[in-house]
Design a protein around this motif. Structure first.
Motif, PDB file in Angstrom:
ATOM      1  N   LYS A   7     -24.857 -33.183  77.144  1.00  0.00           N
ATOM      2  CA  LYS A   7     -24.438 -32.340  76.027  1.00  0.00           C
ATOM      3  C   LYS A   7     -24.666 -33.045  74.698  1.00  0.00           C
ATOM      4  O   LYS A   7     -25.221 -32.463  73.760  1.00  0.00           O
ATOM      5  CB  LYS A   7     -22.960 -31.956  76.174  1.00  0.00           C
TER       6      LYS A   7
ATOM      7  N   ALA B 279     -23.512 -19.776  76.650  1.00  0.00           N
ATOM      8  CA  ALA B 279     -23.422 -21.110  77.232  1.00  0.00           C
ATOM      9  C   ALA B 279     -24.059 -22.167  76.335  1.00  0.00           C
ATOM     10  O   ALA B 279     -23.660 -23.339  76.345  1.00  0.00           O
ATOM     11  CB  ALA B 279     -24.096 -21.117  78.605  1.00  0.00           C
ATOM     12  N   MET B 280     -25.043 -21.762  75.530  1.00  0.00           N
ATOM     13  CA  MET B 280     -25.766 -22.710  74.670  1.00  0.00           C
ATOM     14  C   MET B 280     -25.098 -22.909  73.317  1.00  0.00           C
ATOM     15  O   MET B 280     -25.473 -23.842  72.589  1.00  0.00           O
ATOM     16  CB  MET B 280     -27.201 -22.218  74.479  1.00  0.00           C
ATOM     17  N   ASN B 281     -24.146 -22.083  72.971  1.00  0.00           N
ATOM     18  CA  ASN B 281     -23.498 -22.176  71.650  1.00  0.00           C
ATOM     19  C   ASN B 281     -23.024 -23.589  71.296  1.00  0.00           C
ATOM     20  O   ASN B 281     -23.307 -24.079  70.200  1.00  0.00           O
ATOM     21  CB  ASN B 281     -22.314 -21.209  71.574  1.00  0.00           C
TER      22      ASN B 281
ATOM     23  N   LEU C 270     -25.307 -14.011  78.090  1.00  0.00           N
ATOM     24  CA  LEU C 270     -24.582 -15.055  78.807  1.00  0.00           C
ATOM     25  C   LEU C 270     -25.201 -16.426  78.562  1.00  0.00           C
ATOM     26  O   LEU C 270     -24.487 -17.417  78.364  1.00  0.00           O
ATOM     27  CB  LEU C 270     -24.570 -14.743  80.302  1.00  0.00           C
ATOM     28  N   ALA C 271     -26.528 -16.498  78.577  1.00  0.00           N
ATOM     29  CA  ALA C 271     -27.199 -17.782  78.354  1.00  0.00           C
ATOM     30  C   ALA C 271     -26.939 -18.296  76.944  1.00  0.00           C
ATOM     31  O   ALA C 271     -26.688 -19.493  76.741  1.00  0.00           O
ATOM     32  CB  ALA C 271     -28.697 -17.630  78.609  1.00  0.00           C
TER      33      ALA C 271
ATOM     34  N   THR D  10     -21.989 -16.892  66.340  1.00  0.00           N
ATOM     35  CA  THR D  10     -22.580 -17.391  67.576  1.00  0.00           C
ATOM     36  C   THR D  10     -24.099 -17.290  67.519  1.00  0.00           C
ATOM     37  O   THR D  10     -24.666 -16.708  66.590  1.00  0.00           O
ATOM     38  CB  THR D  10     -22.072 -16.582  68.771  1.00  0.00           C
TER      39      THR D  10
END
Length: 408
Positions: free
Chosen positions: A81, A163-165, A159-160, A188
């Motif tokens: 991350k 998750a990448m935010n 959704l992807a 976002t």
């Protein structure tokens, strides 16, 4: 018009953008490229200036062999991350520096698009996403043919992005502070990109019939890698191809589906069982297959190599899938991660391949059986020939040029 083309990723990710940049330059566009030093030669050999994004340290971690291991410890996930956040910050800083040197429009790879969109907004510039893969493809069960195909792709995209935010949030905050933009804590990736135009550089013939791309997204056709004017085939390869029937190609791109020695042994045994000749691309895994009728090679342009093959076994990266279909050669996909399972699912759904192999559980028997079907059942070759004819009528670069002309 001075165009800033921003791209980064694996070699397979970047080469279509080099081809697009060459065509844009030939059409009279002034193209400046922002990419990592590793990919700079792909553009510099065609006389394009490159604004280097200093990503060498982050690339080493991002492209490490263990990045797709099924088990990831909490500590490793935290490191991944932080590394992704570092990549986003380096790209944001580099793109902003390039913009301040004077550009009229930004063309952005999907990994850079959120950052480029906010930079373009803050600097009053137009920005267009240019995608050979999209976030929704990371969830192939939804986007590659679901029970609700019309909405599956959009749901996967949302959704992807959610998750990448966290990976982009620090860099986006830095951009807004740097440009004096009003900080929007709740903004976002979905809201950042909602009004953005995106061109997808692959054939719409490969998408599910009822799939719906997000608003403003258009599938325009492939952007093919630019030929290297100085490239010549290795004498060993030329002699090998001339010495017998067309071989089977094996290559897995920049992914590492397991131990190189084990995978090499699996390929060797499958080739022996079938009695075929083989060309094996060593790739990032360091594959090394030796034996009668087998040759291991380094880098080689797929547009030259694939038409000389009788079948392909590959990782189902979008560029490799496109090159195989362009050549009209049947292929057997063995996807590992990212958007590869999406393209493998589409290949089997469209009748282009008999099955999709799991590279983590690959055995010589499974490989040989599936490859035997690929080689001897003519329906797959015929279907690939049909798709090849469709792809040959499309010109993704012409569509990109048309889109750019509306921004002048």
């Amino acid at each position: 018009m001075r165009t800033l083309l921003v791209t980064w990723g694996t070699t397979g990710d970047v080469l279509p953008y080099a081809g697009l940049a060459v065509r844009l330059k030939a059409a009279g566009q002034e193209v400046v490229v922002a990419t990592s030093e590793r990919h700079a030669p792909a553009f510099r050999r065609h006389g394009m200036p490159v604004h280097v994004l200093p990503l060498a340290r982050q690339e080493k971690s991002a492209l490490a062999a263990d990045r797709f291991d099924r088990w990831q410890s909490p500590a490793r996930l935290r490191r991944r991350k932080r590394n992704a956040q570092d990549i986003a910050h380096v790209i944001a800083r580099g793109v902003l520096e390039a913009v301040r040197q004077g550009v009229d429009v930004i063309l952005a790879h999907p990994l850079a698009h959120p950052l480029c969109a906010v930079i373009a907004e803050g600097c009053g510039l137009p920005c267009t996403g240019i995608y050979t893969a999209a976030p929704g493809m990371l969830l192939p069960r939804l986007s590659a043919g679901s029970a609700m195909p019309h909405h599956g792709y959009r749901l996967a995209e949302n959704l992807a992005r959610a998750a990448m935010n966290p990976l982009y949030a620090p860099a986006l905050s830095w951009v807004r502070r740097e440009l004096g933009m009003r900080h929007q804590k709740t903004r976002t990736l979905g809201t950042v990109l909602r009004s953005q135009r995106v061109l997808h550089g692959y054939s719409s013939a490969l998408l599910p019939k009822d799939s719906a791309l997000p608003d403003g997204h258009t599938c325009v056709g492939y952007w093919w890698p630019a030929p290297d004017p100085d490239w010549r085939p290795d004498e060993r390869l030329a002699d090998f191809l001339a010495s017998g029937p067309a071989p089977v190609y094996f290559g897995f791109g920049s992914v590492s589906p397991g131990d190189a020695q084990e995978l090499s042994a699996t390929i060797t045994e499958a080739v022996r069982r079938l009695g075929v000749r083989a060309v094996v691309q060593t790739g990032c895994q360091g594959l090394n297959v030796s034996g009668p009728g087998t040759l291991t090679i380094g880098e080689c342009p797929h547009d030259w190599l694939f038409p000389r093959m009788t079948a392909l076994v590959h990782h189902a990266g979008p560029g490799t899938v496109g090159a195989g279909l362009r050549a009209g050669v049947p292929a057997l996909p063995a996807p590992l991660a990212l958007d590869q399972p999406f393209w493998a699912r589409r290949m089997t759904a469209l009748g282009l391949a008999p099955t999709s192999l799991n590279p983590r559980r690959l055995t010589a028997r499974k490989l040989a059986d599936a490859l035997h079907t690929t080689l001897h059942d003519e329906q797959y070759r015929n279907r690939c020939t049909e798709l090849s004819k469709i792809i040959s009528t499309e010109d993704g670069t012409a569509a990109a040029l048309t889109a750019l002309s509306t921004l002048q």
